[in-house]
Design an enzyme around this catalytic site. Structure first.
Site, short mmCIF file in Angstrom:
data_model
loop_
_atom_site.label_atom_id
_atom_site.label_comp_id
_atom_site.label_asym_id
_atom_site.label_seq_id
_atom_site.Cartn_x
_atom_site.Cartn_y
_atom_site.Cartn_z
N PRO A 30 0.71 -1.30 -0.20
CA PRO A 30 0.02 0.04 -0.12
C PRO A 30 0.60 1.31 -0.08
O PRO A 30 1.86 1.39 0.80
CB PRO A 30 -0.61 -0.13 1.39
CG PRO A 30 -0.81 -1.61 1.50
CD PRO A 30 0.36 -2.11 1.09
N ASN A 31 0.53 2.39 -0.75
CA ASN A 31 0.96 3.62 -0.86
C ASN A 31 2.14 3.72 -1.66
O ASN A 31 2.52 4.84 -1.94
CB ASN A 31 0.88 4.43 0.56
CG ASN A 31 -0.16 4.18 1.38
OD1 ASN A 31 -1.10 4.93 0.71
ND2 ASN A 31 -0.40 3.84 2.35
N ARG A 72 5.16 11.04 -2.62
CA ARG A 72 5.00 10.89 -1.15
C ARG A 72 6.18 11.07 -0.06
O ARG A 72 7.40 10.58 -0.51
CB ARG A 72 4.37 9.57 -1.09
CG ARG A 72 4.19 8.99 0.38
CD ARG A 72 4.41 7.25 0.33
NE ARG A 72 3.83 6.86 1.42
CZ ARG A 72 4.17 5.60 2.01
NH1 ARG A 72 4.72 4.59 1.17
NH2 ARG A 72 3.82 5.28 3.20
N TYR A 79 11.13 8.82 1.44
CA TYR A 79 11.25 7.80 0.59
C TYR A 79 12.07 8.24 -0.92
O TYR A 79 11.98 7.13 -1.65
CB TYR A 79 9.79 7.48 0.23
CG TYR A 79 8.99 6.79 1.26
CD1 TYR A 79 9.44 5.73 2.25
CD2 TYR A 79 7.69 7.52 1.99
CE1 TYR A 79 8.80 5.42 3.38
CE2 TYR A 79 7.13 7.03 2.90
CZ TYR A 79 7.48 6.20 3.64
OH TYR A 79 7.11 5.47 4.72
N ASN A 132 8.38 -5.20 -0.68
CA ASN A 132 8.11 -4.13 0.31
C ASN A 132 6.72 -4.15 0.54
O ASN A 132 5.91 -3.55 -0.05
CB ASN A 132 8.69 -2.86 -0.15
CG ASN A 132 8.74 -1.78 0.66
OD1 ASN A 132 7.71 -1.62 1.73
ND2 ASN A 132 9.14 -0.37 0.21
N ALA A 158 3.01 -0.44 4.70
CA ALA A 158 2.53 -0.61 6.57
C ALA A 158 2.19 -1.92 6.70
O ALA A 158 2.00 -2.44 8.09
CB ALA A 158 1.43 0.54 6.64
N GLU A 175 12.95 -9.04 2.19
CA GLU A 175 12.02 -7.96 2.58
C GLU A 175 12.90 -6.48 2.33
O GLU A 175 14.08 -6.41 2.78
CB GLU A 175 11.60 -8.08 4.32
CG GLU A 175 11.01 -6.95 4.73
CD GLU A 175 10.52 -7.27 6.36
OE1 GLU A 175 11.01 -8.16 6.83
OE2 GLU A 175 10.29 -6.20 6.83
N HIS A 210 12.90 -2.45 2.45
CA HIS A 210 12.10 -0.92 2.95
C HIS A 210 13.08 -0.04 2.47
O HIS A 210 14.44 0.16 2.73
CB HIS A 210 12.00 -1.18 4.69
CG HIS A 210 11.30 -1.94 5.10
ND1 HIS A 210 9.75 -1.77 4.87
CD2 HIS A 210 11.28 -3.26 5.62
CE1 HIS A 210 9.24 -2.98 5.34
NE2 HIS A 210 10.08 -3.79 5.81
N ARG A 259 12.26 5.58 13.03
CA ARG A 259 11.21 6.35 12.93
C ARG A 259 10.22 5.83 14.07
O ARG A 259 10.83 5.87 14.95
CB ARG A 259 10.59 6.06 11.47
CG ARG A 259 11.61 6.21 10.26
CD ARG A 259 10.92 6.07 8.91
NE ARG A 259 9.66 6.81 8.69
CZ ARG A 259 8.85 6.47 7.68
NH1 ARG A 259 8.90 5.41 7.13
NH2 ARG A 259 7.80 7.24 7.79
C1 DQA Z 1 8.27 1.36 4.13
C2 DQA Z 1 7.92 1.49 5.64
C3 DQA Z 1 6.78 1.43 6.18
O1 DQA Z 1 6.64 1.83 7.53
C4 DQA Z 1 5.74 2.37 5.48
O2 DQA Z 1 4.51 2.16 5.93
C5 DQA Z 1 5.76 2.06 3.87
C6 DQA Z 1 7.15 2.02 3.16
C7 DQA Z 1 9.48 1.55 3.37
O3 DQA Z 1 9.70 1.53 2.54
O4 DQA Z 1 10.20 2.50 4.21
O5 DQA Z 1 4.81 2.30 3.26
O6 DQA Z 1 7.97 -0.01 4.07
#
Ligand code: DQA
Length: 146
Positions: free
Chosen positions: A9-10, A17, A22, A73, A76, A97, A99, A106
């Site tokens: 998501p996102n 964003r 990011y 990735n 959240a 995984e 990020h 954070r």
């Molecule tokens: C994330 C870190 C997560 O906490 C966040 O909700 C994201 C992106 C990252 O790539 O740093 O959407 O996975």
């Protein structure tokens, strides 16, 4: 050799964003860089993004049997996505995984990953380059096993 690259998501909002966290690159740009690296490594990469946990699970179930590894990735969902965790585990594929940001420096809630126990490797806080590293690591592991 087929590797699934899954964005949660996102992550479709990358480039707009919270750029200071990011980075500036869009998801399309990151996927294009991954495909370029995949060509150099002689592997196939299939990318997928969804804002919905069920759609991510459907993708893993549909594509898992024909793939050799997963880079994810989870956004959240990292912090609470137990059905996603189950789907990744059920795939029996090696999972890396990724990020973009350093989730350990954070908000406190970001420091917990429910995905971590099944991840063979975790690449955290290296921005978009983390995806490329993940691809290199996974391709070389799979090649070593082949
Ligand atoms: C994330 C870190 C997560 O906490 C966040 O909700 C994201 C992106 C990252 O790539 O740093 O959407 O996975």
């Amino acid at each position: 050799m087929k590797i699934l690259v899954i964005h949660g998501p996102n992550l479709n909002m990358l480039g707009k964003r919270e750029k200071s966290i990011y980075g500036e690159k869009t998801l399309g740009e990151i996927d294009a860089l991954l495909k370029k690296e995949a060509q150099a490594l002689n592997v196939e990469v299939v990318t997928f993004q969804s804002n919905h946990e069920g759609a991510l699970i459907d993708f893993i179930q549909e594509q898992g049997d024909s793939a050799q590894g997963i880079i994810i990735n989870p956004g959240a969902l990292t912090h609470y996505g137990f059905s996603l965790l189950d789907a990744l585990g059920d795939s029996k594929l090696p999972v890396i995984e990724v990020h973009l940001s350093d989730i350990y420096h954070r908000e406190e809630w970001r420091a917990k990953s429910v995905i971590a126990p099944i991840a063979e490797e975790r690449i955290i806080g290296s921005g978009w380059r983390g995806y490329i590293t993940a691809l290199q690591v996974l391709a070389s592991k799979l090649n070593a096993e082949a």
